[in-house]
Design an enzyme around this catalytic site. Structure first.
Site, PDB file in Angstrom:
ATOM      1  N   GLU A   1     -43.595  26.164  22.483  1.00 31.73           N
ATOM      2  CA  GLU A   1     -42.497  26.326  21.531  1.00 31.73           C
ATOM      3  C   GLU A   1     -42.849  27.330  20.440  1.00 31.73           C
ATOM      4  OE1 GLU A   1     -43.975  23.531  22.802  1.00 31.73           O
ATOM      5  OE2 GLU A   1     -42.955  21.807  21.931  1.00 31.73           O
TER       6      GLU A   1
ATOM      7  N   GLU B   1     -54.134  27.026  25.863  1.00 35.78           N
ATOM      8  CA  GLU B   1     -55.165  26.113  25.391  1.00 35.78           C
ATOM      9  C   GLU B   1     -56.442  26.861  25.024  1.00 35.78           C
ATOM     10  OE1 GLU B   1     -53.820  22.160  27.898  1.00 35.78           O
ATOM     11  OE2 GLU B   1     -55.692  23.143  28.447  1.00 35.78           O
TER      12      GLU B   1
END
Length: 125
Positions: free
Chosen positions: A55, A44
């Site tokens: 992913e 993040e």
């Protein structure tokens, strides 16, 4: 490589996620056609648009090592909600494999699907 192995790798890497804002730590394990596994976690950023999903981290690692053919992806989160790939991840995954098998796992449920089911009308040149 079994599904249990991929799940274990996804769970392990989820603990390395950098998620100080959401505390939603996601791990991914991507199996390539050559038998290699690439893992990724979400990273993040306080400017949310700069956040990278688990992913895509796994895909980018694989591509940077010369792998471009993927067979299976496992995504895990230590949460009650399923870690279904976002739109950006769906597009990136579909770039390399139109019939990628995807398993998403939370504390309460598990779902097996494919990238084709998640993104039936992908963008492609």
């Amino acid at each position: 490589m079994t599904i249990k192995d991929l799940i274990a790798k996804a769970k392990e890497v989820s603990s390395k996620a950098y998620a100080p804002y959401s505390n939603y730590k996601v791990g991914a394990a991507l199996l390539t056609k050559s038998g290699k596994v690439f893992t990724g976690c979400n990273v993040e950023n306080s400017s949310y648009g700069l956040t990278n999903c688990a992913e895509r981290t796994a895909v980018f690692k694989a591509v940077s090592e010369g792998e471009r053919e993927f067979i299976e992806l496992v995504i895990y989160v230590d949460s009650d909600s399923l870690p279904v790939p976002c739109g950006a991840c769906r597009q990136v995954l579909s770039e390399f494999c139109s019939n990628l098998k995807i398993t998403v796992i939370s504390n309460k449920e598990q779902l097996e699907t494919t990238i084709k089911e998640l993104l039936p009308l992908r963008f492609k040149l």
